[in-house]
Design an enzyme around this catalytic site. Structure first.
Site, PDB file in Angstrom:
ATOM      1  N   ASP A   1      -6.709 -18.272  -4.141  1.00  0.00           N
ATOM      2  CA  ASP A   1      -7.901 -19.039  -3.764  1.00  0.00           C
ATOM      3  C   ASP A   1      -7.551 -20.220  -2.854  1.00  0.00           C
ATOM      4  OD1 ASP A   1      -9.563 -17.475  -5.411  1.00  0.00           O
ATOM      5  OD2 ASP A   1      -9.165 -18.755  -7.147  1.00  0.00           O
TER       6      ASP A   1
ATOM      7  N   ASP B   1      -5.216 -10.432 -15.553  1.00  0.00           N
ATOM      8  CA  ASP B   1      -6.198 -11.444 -15.180  1.00  0.00           C
ATOM      9  C   ASP B   1      -7.506 -11.060 -15.884  1.00  0.00           C
ATOM     10  OD1 ASP B   1      -7.683 -13.395 -13.805  1.00  0.00           O
ATOM     11  OD2 ASP B   1      -6.551 -13.070 -11.955  1.00  0.00           O
TER      12      ASP B   1
ATOM     13  N   ASP C   1      -4.101   3.933   2.700  1.00  0.00           N
ATOM     14  CA  ASP C   1      -5.540   3.660   2.860  1.00  0.00           C
ATOM     15  C   ASP C   1      -5.807   2.204   3.248  1.00  0.00           C
ATOM     16  OD1 ASP C   1      -5.084   2.305   0.521  1.00  0.00           O
ATOM     17  OD2 ASP C   1      -6.619   3.341  -0.657  1.00  0.00           O
TER      18      ASP C   1
ATOM     19  N   ASP D   1       0.848  -1.201   0.000  1.00  0.00           N
ATOM     20  CA  ASP D   1       0.000   0.000   0.000  1.00  0.00           C
ATOM     21  C   ASP D   1       0.880   1.247   0.000  1.00  0.00           C
ATOM     22  OD1 ASP D   1      -1.936   1.914   0.370  1.00  0.00           O
ATOM     23  OD2 ASP D   1      -2.172   1.506   2.519  1.00  0.00           O
TER      24      ASP D   1
ATOM     25  N   ASN E   1      -0.284   4.521  -0.210  1.00  0.00           N
ATOM     26  CA  ASN E   1      -0.871   5.795   0.243  1.00  0.00           C
ATOM     27  C   ASN E   1      -1.610   5.700   1.582  1.00  0.00           C
ATOM     28  OD1 ASN E   1      -3.028   4.298  -0.573  1.00  0.00           O
ATOM     29  ND2 ASN E   1      -3.916   5.850  -1.924  1.00  0.00           N
TER      30      ASN E   1
ATOM     31  N   ASP F   1      -9.699 -16.335 -16.272  1.00  0.00           N
ATOM     32  CA  ASP F   1     -10.452 -16.797 -15.112  1.00  0.00           C
ATOM     33  C   ASP F   1     -11.504 -17.832 -15.543  1.00  0.00           C
ATOM     34  OD1 ASP F   1     -10.996 -16.101 -12.195  1.00  0.00           O
ATOM     35  OD2 ASP F   1     -12.981 -15.702 -13.006  1.00  0.00           O
TER      36      ASP F   1
ATOM     37  N   ASP G   1      -1.783  -1.203  -3.876  1.00  0.00           N
ATOM     38  CA  ASP G   1      -2.092  -0.454  -5.107  1.00  0.00           C
ATOM     39  C   ASP G   1      -0.943  -0.541  -6.102  1.00  0.00           C
ATOM     40  OD1 ASP G   1      -0.213   1.512  -4.078  1.00  0.00           O
ATOM     41  OD2 ASP G   1      -1.829   2.045  -2.690  1.00  0.00           O
TER      42      ASP G   1
HETATM   43  C1  GLC Z   1     -11.745 -17.697 -10.070  1.00  0.00           C
HETATM   44  C2  GLC Z   1     -10.922 -16.758  -9.231  1.00  0.00           C
HETATM   45  C3  GLC Z   1     -11.617 -16.537  -7.931  1.00  0.00           C
HETATM   46  C4  GLC Z   1     -12.966 -15.915  -8.217  1.00  0.00           C
HETATM   47  C5  GLC Z   1     -13.769 -16.751  -9.222  1.00  0.00           C
HETATM   48  C6  GLC Z   1     -14.889 -15.956  -9.791  1.00  0.00           C
HETATM   49  O1  GLC Z   1     -11.833 -18.961  -9.502  1.00  0.00           O
HETATM   50  O2  GLC Z   1      -9.620 -17.243  -9.086  1.00  0.00           O
HETATM   51  O3  GLC Z   1     -10.874 -15.730  -7.063  1.00  0.00           O
HETATM   52  O4  GLC Z   1     -13.701 -15.778  -7.041  1.00  0.00           O
HETATM   53  O5  GLC Z   1     -13.000 -17.160 -10.314  1.00  0.00           O
HETATM   54  O6  GLC Z   1     -14.408 -14.961 -10.662  1.00  0.00           O
HETATM   55 CA    CA Z   2      -3.568   2.120  -1.264  1.00  0.00          CA
END
Ligand code: GLC
Ligand code: CA
Length: 557
Positions: free
Chosen positions: A329, A111, A38, A34, A36, A212, A42
């Site tokens: 995850d 991603d 908060d 982080d 800044n 994803d 970031d």
């Molecule tokens: C994938 C991601 C996970 C997310 C899910 C829904 O499994 O790695 O973090 O919750 O997709 O997008």
């Molecule tokens: Ca931040």
């Protein structure tokens, strides 16, 4: 657009793609650094730590989502694919990150969450206005009666996968939260939008994409099919043709359902689909058969060896593996497969040796290179939508509290999401403010600052493993063979090419163990090991790991 710029990055057919000898580091931006105060990590925070990543030696960074998002699922619910969420920074920060990373020979992998969008994406805000709205068909709708969903499909985060919209008199599908409506991949306009968006990012200079839940793209909801629908591979091929082919972009799909057979399609070396997939077979073993990850069971070690070996063998020269034990995850691997108490350092290095000796592209999840561990918190301190959904459902179904908490301690996603431990400063040096999720109190002992100083640390062990991959091509190309398949303590395998043979030995227990092998390795060179000097041959100390190398001779098979 896009195609011309991409052509500049063509690779010659004979050359190995860069990602075959690469090591990729995953950043979960919210928890990385982080800048800044908060309490949320970031982009400027990431930029400030690029030197650290360069020292580690990684070739690319997979960035969990930083797009504009209501953060219902920490960014896996995107409301604008072409903008950065203000909590993370701006598009200018993103360009700076790409450029600064490039200076250090690090590529940035985005991603891509396109199985679903956020319900706050303009497409969905339009789509839900009426059945005749031009965006209506961007999502998956079914008629029905309020209170009686079209079918039994469930959301991964609990409850029905269908939510009623009175304006349309219809249900929309969401395989995740109701704030994550599934995009309608059957609509060619949706697919076209996705291709354009990917090209837009490629033109900005990113190095690739992580897709994803890619295995859900071809779902056939009326047949209750979510994974691996008939159109899945055609959609991926179409995307690859439109965006990836003849570029040096790396692409990795998240495919919970993948078998080696499927992976050969996804990662076909002809480049018609993706570079590789994340498969989860080895990650889904410590649970009761036929149940969910929350139904805990001890790791069946022989099966674990067999599964990882099967993937090594089946994809050899016909596909490509991704290698990982952790991500955002999953729980921390040292707590899950190793020993996060008295042998934390040894077992973290042992797991690293096991994985980095295999064929494929290794992924390191932030903090794994420090041996960061799972955490236990009060229920009220947890943030993750998945574990809270599970808790609610199972509590209502009468599960005992203790069992639910044990499941959360073992498998909850927040285990991996506690802030990165940079130093022994307050909050582990992650933020000067209040962190969005508790910092693991063990940051005083486990942190990057102290490990970078210490040549014997887990951090430097990872650095050496990454360097070995660059130096010994047998790690990239060598044939894999499992040894001692019936040994209940030792994971042993060889990697062999024309000139060289490597032996990897890993003790998965806290005992000193003995084993015997036909081949003589007594004079072999030690490439790396987690004890100062290797054991007498035929024994391994607690969690000991070693990688040995010798020249191949004519009589070796
Ligand atoms: C994938 C991601 C996970 C997310 C899910 C829904 O499994 O790695 O973090 O919750 O997709 O997008
Ligand atoms: Ca931040």
């Amino acid at each position: 657009m896009g195609k011309e710029a991409l052509k500049d990055r063509n690779i010659s057919e004979k050359q190995q793609p860069w990602w075959k000898s690469a090591v990729i580091y995953q950043i979960y931006p919210r928890s990385f650094c982080d800048s800044n105060g908060d309490g949320i990590g970031d982009l400027q925070g990431i930029i400030s730590r690029l030197d650290y990543l360069q020292e580690l030696g990684v070739d690319a960074v997979w960035l969990s989502p930083v797009y504009r998002s209501p953060q219902d699922d920490n960014g896996y619910d995107i409301s604008d694919y072409r903008d950065i969420d203000p909590i993370f920074g701006t598009l200018a920060d993103m360009d700076e990150l790409i450029a600064e990373a490039k200076k250090r020979n690090i590529r940035i992998i985005m991603d891509v969450v396109v199985n679903h969008s956020s319900d706050e994406h303009v497409w969905f805000r339009e789509a839900k206005k009426s059945r005749s709205n031009p965006y209506h068909n961007y999502y998956i709708w079914r008629d029905g009666e309020e209170g009686t969903p079209p079918n039994e499909l469930k959301s991964a985060f609990g409850g029905s996968a269908w939510t009623w919209v009175p304006e349309c008199g219809q249900y929309y599908l969401h395989l995740f939260s109701e704030k994550q409506p599934d995009l309608n991949w059957e609509n060619p306009e949706v697919r076209h939008e996705v291709h354009e968006m990917l090209r837009w990012w490629a033109d900005r200079g990113v190095g690739g994409f992580r897709l994803d839940v890619v295995d859900l793209f071809g779902k056939e909801v009326d047949k209750m099919i979510t994974k691996e629908g008939t159109m899945l591979h055609p959609y991926i091929k179409e995307m690859s043709k439109a965006v990836f082919c003849n570029t040096d972009l790396v692409t990795v799909g998240e495919a919970w359902s993948a078998t080696p057979e499927r992976a050969l399609l996804y990662s076909n070396p002809d480049g018609s689909e993706l570079s590789m997939v994340f498969q989860f077979e080895h990650i889904s073993l410590d649970q009761q058969e036929g149940k969910t990850k929350w139904d805990l069971a001890p790791l069946p070690f022989l099966k674990f060896k067999q599964v990882l070996s099967k993937w090594q063998t089946e994809l050899y020269q016909r596909g490509w593996n991704s290698l990982f034990f952790e991500n955002h995850d999953l729980p921390r691997s040292v707590s899950r497969f190793g020993n996060d108490r008295e042998y934390r350092i040894e077992s973290a290095k042992m797991l690293a040796t096991l994985l980095h000796g295999m064929q494929g592209t290794p992924y390191i999840y932030q903090g794994q290179e420090l041996g960061m561990t799972n955490i236990r918190m009060e229920l009220s301190e947890y943030q993750d939508i998945e574990l809270l959904g599970m808790y609610r459902e199972r509590k209502a179904a009468g599960y005992p509290e203790e069992e639910l908490m044990e499941a959360i301690y073992a498998k909850g996603r927040d285990n991996a999401r506690t802030p990165m431990q940079w130093s022994d400063a307050p909050n582990g040096g992650f933020t000067t403010g209040t962190p969005w999720l508790k910092v693991n109190p063990n940051y005083k002992q486990i942190n990057a600052y102290s490990q970078v100083q210490d040549g014997n640390s887990i951090f430097h062990y990872y650095r050496k493993l990454i360097a070995l991959r660059k130096k010994h091509s047998v790690l990239v190309d060598g044939r894999y063979e499992l040894l001692l398949p019936e040994d209940s303590s030792v994971f042993a395998y060889t990697r062999t090419d024309e000139k060289t043979r490597l032996l990897v030995l890993c003790n998965f227990t806290a005992d000193t163990v003995a084993f015997s092998m036909d081949e003589d390795w007594t004079d072999a060179e030690v490439l790396i090991g987690n004890y100062e000097s290797p054991s007498a041959s035929g024994t391994l100390r607690p969690y000991e790991a070693v990688m040995l190398k010798k020249q191949r001779t004519a009589e070796m098979k």
